[in-house]
Design a protein around this motif. Structure first.
Motif, PDB file in Angstrom:
ATOM      1  N   ALA A   1      -5.614  -0.681 -39.924  1.00  0.00           N
ATOM      2  CA  ALA A   1      -5.117  -1.326 -38.714  1.00  0.00           C
ATOM      3  C   ALA A   1      -4.322  -0.303 -37.901  1.00  0.00           C
ATOM      4  N   GLN A   2      -4.338  -0.485 -36.584  1.00  0.00           N
ATOM      5  CA  GLN A   2      -3.496   0.298 -35.676  1.00  0.00           C
ATOM      6  C   GLN A   2      -2.564  -0.687 -34.982  1.00  0.00           C
ATOM      7  N   THR A   3      -1.285  -0.332 -34.904  1.00  0.00           N
ATOM      8  CA  THR A   3      -0.251  -1.313 -34.596  1.00  0.00           C
ATOM      9  C   THR A   3       0.209  -1.279 -33.147  1.00  0.00           C
ATOM     10  N   LEU A   4       0.340  -2.491 -32.579  1.00  0.00           N
ATOM     11  CA  LEU A   4       0.980  -2.687 -31.274  1.00  0.00           C
ATOM     12  C   LEU A   4       2.322  -3.357 -31.507  1.00  0.00           C
ATOM     13  N   SER A   5       3.385  -2.811 -30.942  1.00  0.00           N
ATOM     14  CA  SER A   5       4.698  -3.421 -31.104  1.00  0.00           C
ATOM     15  C   SER A   5       4.951  -4.443 -29.993  1.00  0.00           C
TER      16      SER A   5
ATOM     17  N   ALA B   1     -11.334  -0.215 -31.290  1.00  0.00           N
ATOM     18  CA  ALA B   1     -10.819  -0.184 -32.666  1.00  0.00           C
ATOM     19  C   ALA B   1     -11.305  -1.401 -33.448  1.00  0.00           C
ATOM     20  N   PRO B   2     -11.718  -1.210 -34.693  1.00  0.00           N
ATOM     21  CA  PRO B   2     -12.201  -2.357 -35.465  1.00  0.00           C
ATOM     22  C   PRO B   2     -11.104  -3.324 -35.882  1.00  0.00           C
ATOM     23  N   LEU B   3      -9.864  -2.816 -36.091  1.00  0.00           N
ATOM     24  CA  LEU B   3      -8.788  -3.674 -36.586  1.00  0.00           C
ATOM     25  C   LEU B   3      -7.471  -3.276 -35.924  1.00  0.00           C
ATOM     26  N   ILE B   4      -6.816  -4.246 -35.296  1.00  0.00           N
ATOM     27  CA  ILE B   4      -5.547  -4.007 -34.612  1.00  0.00           C
ATOM     28  C   ILE B   4      -4.501  -4.947 -35.183  1.00  0.00           C
ATOM     29  N   LYS B   5      -3.327  -4.408 -35.470  1.00  0.00           N
ATOM     30  CA  LYS B   5      -2.212  -5.225 -35.933  1.00  0.00           C
ATOM     31  C   LYS B   5      -1.249  -5.425 -34.768  1.00  0.00           C
ATOM     32  N   VAL B   6      -0.869  -6.679 -34.556  1.00  0.00           N
ATOM     33  CA  VAL B   6      -0.029  -7.019 -33.413  1.00  0.00           C
ATOM     34  C   VAL B   6       1.282  -7.613 -33.912  1.00  0.00           C
ATOM     35  N   LYS B   7       2.379  -6.969 -33.572  1.00  0.00           N
ATOM     36  CA  LYS B   7       3.701  -7.499 -33.887  1.00  0.00           C
ATOM     37  C   LYS B   7       4.069  -8.554 -32.845  1.00  0.00           C
ATOM     38  N   LEU B   8       4.411  -9.768 -33.305  1.00  0.00           N
ATOM     39  CA  LEU B   8       4.737 -10.850 -32.387  1.00  0.00           C
ATOM     40  C   LEU B   8       5.928 -11.647 -32.895  1.00  0.00           C
ATOM     41  N   ASP B   9       6.874 -11.929 -31.999  1.00  0.00           N
ATOM     42  CA  ASP B   9       7.881 -12.945 -32.292  1.00  0.00           C
ATOM     43  C   ASP B   9       7.291 -14.284 -31.845  1.00  0.00           C
ATOM     44  N   ASN B  10       8.114 -15.299 -31.629  1.00  0.00           N
ATOM     45  CA  ASN B  10       7.555 -16.608 -31.270  1.00  0.00           C
ATOM     46  C   ASN B  10       7.605 -16.889 -29.768  1.00  0.00           C
ATOM     47  N   ILE B  11       7.680 -15.830 -28.978  1.00  0.00           N
ATOM     48  CA  ILE B  11       7.714 -15.967 -27.517  1.00  0.00           C
ATOM     49  C   ILE B  11       6.352 -15.568 -26.936  1.00  0.00           C
ATOM     50  N   ASP B  12       5.737 -16.465 -26.210  1.00  0.00           N
ATOM     51  CA  ASP B  12       4.460 -16.196 -25.520  1.00  0.00           C
ATOM     52  C   ASP B  12       3.381 -15.701 -26.480  1.00  0.00           C
ATOM     53  N   ILE B  13       3.252 -16.359 -27.594  1.00  0.00           N
ATOM     54  CA  ILE B  13       2.299 -15.916 -28.616  1.00  0.00           C
ATOM     55  C   ILE B  13       0.877 -15.844 -28.060  1.00  0.00           C
ATOM     56  N   ILE B  14       0.415 -16.936 -27.500  1.00  0.00           N
ATOM     57  CA  ILE B  14      -0.972 -16.995 -27.030  1.00  0.00           C
ATOM     58  C   ILE B  14      -1.166 -16.118 -25.794  1.00  0.00           C
TER      59      ILE B  14
ATOM     60  N   ASP C   1      -6.149  12.286 -41.644  1.00  0.00           N
ATOM     61  CA  ASP C   1      -7.065  12.320 -40.508  1.00  0.00           C
ATOM     62  C   ASP C   1      -7.455  10.872 -40.196  1.00  0.00           C
ATOM     63  N   ILE C   2      -6.994  10.356 -39.053  1.00  0.00           N
ATOM     64  CA  ILE C   2      -7.301   8.985 -38.636  1.00  0.00           C
ATOM     65  C   ILE C   2      -7.897   9.043 -37.236  1.00  0.00           C
ATOM     66  N   ASP C   3      -9.126   8.552 -37.090  1.00  0.00           N
ATOM     67  CA  ASP C   3      -9.817   8.597 -35.800  1.00  0.00           C
ATOM     68  C   ASP C   3     -10.355   7.212 -35.482  1.00  0.00           C
ATOM     69  N   ASN C   4      -9.796   6.587 -34.440  1.00  0.00           N
ATOM     70  CA  ASN C   4     -10.205   5.243 -34.020  1.00  0.00           C
ATOM     71  C   ASN C   4     -10.180   4.255 -35.191  1.00  0.00           C
ATOM     72  N   GLY C   5      -9.163   4.381 -36.025  1.00  0.00           N
ATOM     73  CA  GLY C   5      -8.997   3.469 -37.140  1.00  0.00           C
ATOM     74  C   GLY C   5      -9.680   3.898 -38.422  1.00  0.00           C
ATOM     75  N   LEU C   6     -10.539   4.904 -38.376  1.00  0.00           N
ATOM     76  CA  LEU C   6     -11.191   5.392 -39.598  1.00  0.00           C
ATOM     77  C   LEU C   6     -10.271   6.408 -40.272  1.00  0.00           C
ATOM     78  N   MET C   7      -9.835   6.088 -41.471  1.00  0.00           N
ATOM     79  CA  MET C   7      -8.851   6.884 -42.198  1.00  0.00           C
ATOM     80  C   MET C   7      -9.543   7.578 -43.376  1.00  0.00           C
ATOM     81  N   GLN C   8      -9.507   8.902 -43.350  1.00  0.00           N
ATOM     82  CA  GLN C   8     -10.160   9.692 -44.396  1.00  0.00           C
ATOM     83  C   GLN C   8      -9.236   9.861 -45.599  1.00  0.00           C
TER      84      GLN C   8
END
Length: 357
Positions: free
Chosen positions: A135-139, A156-169, A324-331
């Protein structure tokens, strides 16, 4: 630039232990539900024995009552109880936990690999690692800012999104627009209520969210047992070691294994094996740190359905040898970084030890 401060230097009967604090600047502000940071504050432990140096990195975490000072105090306690190197393994387990134990355990294992000529995978009977998707993370930010931050991850195949409970959708919709083909992990860091989860679950599923990490606060997650949604739920703050697993049954589908929670790779292997037996899927996660912190955790990747080891992408400066991480692919990592059996491995560890000892 990484800045370093020596915090501890102990001479045992036949070994030396050195602990330094390093401040590693981040590429940008990293925000989660409970705060923000501009640098990673890590502890690096180095153990020298028979002319060889092993090293490990950990991140003391305030959420778990840890500070730099308390971590160093625990490391000092271990090193004063272990007068000789052969006493280290039992003493680490008896006198430390969390971040302190992680740095000690990983430094000890790295050194043992060189002393014995036996790879750590062999020591723990682990499968060979392969290229994985991390995963690649968005704060956390505004919907508009998070959408802008998602642009580089459009494929990116997998993105991790940090979210509190404000404007989730609103935030997830903006991000999904930028990366419509990605799958998403949402990490709430204990910031949601059961009502938040019920109200947004269907819409999040429609936005390609496949996993939600720790939506409810630890100790208040009993409500999850009666919840039925189409997104898997992952225990993070609620799962530290194997002893936590029975309390998670019926509430979570996945457990997030982080070495700073387990106290190193040794307990993490036990947790991963027991979690599999009990029917949990596994996520391998991390605190924000360098490639040195990711390397031991990466050895657990064959156990995992989800990998979240993108710490090296968040820091401005990494180790001399890095992932080495390229577009989410981690070697798989070079054993010149950690865990190598050759005496010539760990060039940076030897340099740091010489500089601060």
């Amino acid at each position: 630039m990484i800045s370093s401060t020596k915090l501890l230097h102990i001479h045992g009967d036949d070994f030396e232990l050195l602990a330094i604090q390093q401040s590693i600047p981040l590429k940008q502000v990293f925000r989660i539900a409970r705060g923000a940071k501009t640098s990673a504050q890590v502890i690096v432990v180095m153990i020298k024995y028979q002319g060889l140096v092993g090293w490990g990195e950990s991140v003391p975490y305030q959420r778990y009552g840890e500070t730099i000072e308390s971590t160093i105090s625990a490391i000092k306690a271990v090193s004063t109880h272990a007068k000789r190197f052969t006493e280290f393994a039992d003493t680490i387990k008896a006198h430390s936990q969390g971040a302190a134990q992680n740095a000690l355990d990983c430094a000890y294992l790295d050194l043992q690999a060189k002393l014995t000529g036996k790879a750590i995978e062999v020591r723990f009977n682990l499968s060979k690692t392969q290229t994985v998707i991390t995963a690649q993370t968005l704060s956390i930010d505004t919907p508009e800012a998070m959408a802008e931050a998602a642009k580089p991850f459009a494929e990116a195949p997998l993105i991790k999104v940090k979210l509190d409970n404000i404007d989730i959708i609103e935030k997830m919709t903006a991000i999904h627009t930028m990366a419509p083909h990605s799958q998403f992990i949402v990490d709430a860091n204990e910031a949601w209520s059961i009502e938040d989860l019920r109200q947004c679950a269907d819409e999040l599923a429609a936005l390609n969210v496949v996993l939600i990490e720790q939506p409810l606060p630890t100790g208040k997650d009993e409500a999850l047992a009666s919840l039925h949604i189409d997104i898997a739920l992952c225990a993070d703050e609620s799962c530290h070691t194997a002893k936590d697993l029975p309390s998670l049954l019926g509430k979570y589908d996945v457990v997030n294994i982080k070495l700073d929670k387990t106290g190193g790779l040794t307990e993490a292997v036990t947790l991963a094996a027991q979690a599999k037996v009990m029917g949990f899927d596994i996520m391998i996660g991390c605190m924000v740190g360098s490639s040195l912190a990711m390397a031991p955790a990466f050895l657990l990747s064959p156990f995992a359905k989800y990998i979240d080891l993108d710490g090296p992408l968040l820091v401005k400066e990494d180790r001399l040898v890095s992932f080495d991480i390229d577009n989410g692919l981690m070697q798989p990592f070079s054993k010149q970084l950690w865990g190598g059996v050759s005496h010539e491995c760990n060039i940076e560890a030897n340099q740091l030890f010489a500089l601060y000892s």
